[in-house]
Design an enzyme around this catalytic site. Structure first.
Site, PDB file in Angstrom:
ATOM      1  N   LEU A  30       0.812  -1.227   0.000  1.00 52.65           N
ATOM      2  CA  LEU A  30       0.000   0.000   0.000  1.00 52.65           C
ATOM      3  C   LEU A  30       0.841   1.271   0.000  1.00 52.65           C
ATOM      4  O   LEU A  30       0.313   2.367   0.122  1.00 52.65           O
ATOM      5  CB  LEU A  30      -0.918  -0.001   1.228  1.00 52.65           C
ATOM      6  CG  LEU A  30      -2.011  -1.078   1.213  1.00 52.65           C
ATOM      7  CD1 LEU A  30      -2.690  -1.166   2.561  1.00 52.65           C
ATOM      8  CD2 LEU A  30      -3.039  -0.784   0.136  1.00 52.65           C
ATOM      9  N   ARG A  31       2.171   1.110  -0.127  1.00 45.91           N
ATOM     10  CA  ARG A  31       3.027   2.311  -0.106  1.00 45.91           C
ATOM     11  C   ARG A  31       2.668   3.256  -1.253  1.00 45.91           C
ATOM     12  O   ARG A  31       2.674   4.473  -1.087  1.00 45.91           O
ATOM     13  CB  ARG A  31       4.507   1.918  -0.210  1.00 45.91           C
ATOM     14  CG  ARG A  31       5.078   1.406   1.094  1.00 45.91           C
ATOM     15  CD  ARG A  31       6.605   1.478   1.110  1.00 45.91           C
ATOM     16  NE  ARG A  31       7.115   0.830   2.299  1.00 45.91           N
ATOM     17  CZ  ARG A  31       7.707  -0.357   2.308  1.00 45.91           C
ATOM     18  NH1 ARG A  31       7.852  -1.035   1.194  1.00 45.91           N
ATOM     19  NH2 ARG A  31       8.141  -0.877   3.437  1.00 45.91           N
ATOM     20  N   GLY A  32       2.381   2.683  -2.421  1.00 47.66           N
ATOM     21  CA  GLY A  32       2.039   3.506  -3.588  1.00 47.66           C
ATOM     22  C   GLY A  32       0.844   4.401  -3.319  1.00 47.66           C
ATOM     23  O   GLY A  32       0.885   5.618  -3.576  1.00 47.66           O
TER      24      GLY A  32
END
Length: 326
Positions: A264-266
């Site tokens: 979920l970093r993006g």
């Protein structure tokens, strides 16, 4: 490249920038110049960690104790630290180590701060980051993500704040970073050599002008520099008030899902970068154009590489963006 650096300066929690490009394209020059655009910061006098006077998250344990004991603390203003990490640096030099001289002379175990301590509340620049030892890159990325550096040496345990904007640069011909390390950088900019003759001539002329009289050249651009500096300071102040609609956040996550981005970093970085860009443009609401501008910088390096794929990852991101945001 410049936009990615400015957005990270406005919101350091974006997670830094990785700049890959051809040799001689001004990567290092641009990165070192960003420090001049930042306002001076207030630090505790004679503190090796650039401790903040009131924010506990940016304060060393010693300063916290002095505040709890109501001791008088003097402060001073300094330029934002711009620390270069050399390729040959050891883990001790980066993280800190025992002060041997004090140990031998006085028999006291004391901590000698490293580059991570000096970089607190500043910028840490690693040139040729793709040639740096993987374990050092791991340490840098862990500190950048957590904001703390923990050192265990010879019976001493030290934990100090290490909040900095991590900026790496490199030439892709000399090797790529491992995907799991690349993913930890918030943004990724690719720089190519300028091919247009008139623009190349303009760059060469400007460089010659600077070499012959640096002071005059700096004066010429002083007004533009001050305007940009003021714009960044205002954006930093207004960042907390920026809003992003729920439907836009859903579309951002839809793009990440469509591109099969791991984790979920993006999603998190796009939301942060879009808010920073809205603040930079003096708006209180994120719009579609903000997301269009930052999405390639935030996702290009997170895509799974297909050896047979001839399409540039940037155009792939834009293509999916257009299909979902239409």
């Amino acid at each position: 490249m410049k936009l990615a650096l400015i957005l990270n300066v406005i919101d350091p929690k974006i997670g830094g920038v990785m700049i890959m490009g051809d040799r001689g394209t001004g990567k290092s020059t641009t990165i070192r110049a960003i420090a001049d655009l930042l306002p001076e910061i207030e630090v505790v006098e004679d503190d090796p960690f650039n401790s903040h006077i009131s924010d506990y998250e940016l304060m060393s344990n010693e300063i916290k104790q002095r505040i709890e004991q109501n001791n008088k603390i003097n402060t001073t203003f300094i330029k934002v630290p711009m620390i270069d990490l050399p390729l040959g640096a050891t883990e001790d030099r980066v993280c800190g180590t025992i002060d041997i001289e004090k140990a031998l002379n006085e028999g006291i175990k004391t901590f000698e701060p490293g580059l991570l301590a000096k970089a607190n509340r500043g910028i840490l620049y690693v040139d040729e980051v793709n040639l740096l030892d993987d374990h050092l890159v791991d340490i840098l990325l862990d500190s950048a993500a957590s904001g703390w550096n923990t050192v265990e040496r010879e019976g001493i345990s030290i934990r100090h704040p290490a909040r900095f904007v991590l900026v790496g640069s490199g030439n892709p011909e000399e090797g790529e970073l491992r995907p799991q390390l690349l993913d930890r950088f918030g943004m990724h900019a690719e720089i190519r050599t300028v091919r247009e003759p008139s623009l190349r001539v303009k760059i060469v002329e400007q460089r010659s002008k600077f070499d012959s009289d640096p002071h005059l050249c700096l004066q010429e651009f002083q007004d533009q520099q001050l305007k940009l500096k003021h714009r960044i300071i205002e954006a930093q102040k207004s960042l907390g008030n920026i809003k992003i609609d729920y439907d836009l956040r859903v579309k951002i996550s839809a793009v990440c899902g469509e591109l099969d981005v791991d984790g979920l970093r993006g999603d998190i970085v796009i939301n942060r970068a879009a808010k920073a860009l809205a603040a930079y443009n003096s708006r209180e609401q994120v719009n579609t154009n903000d997301i269009r501008t930052v999405i390639t910088l935030c996702l290009r390096h997170r895509l799974r590489k297909d050896p047979l794929d001839t399409v540039d990852s940037g155009s792939k991101v834009q293509c999916v963006f257009e299909s979902i945001f239409v």
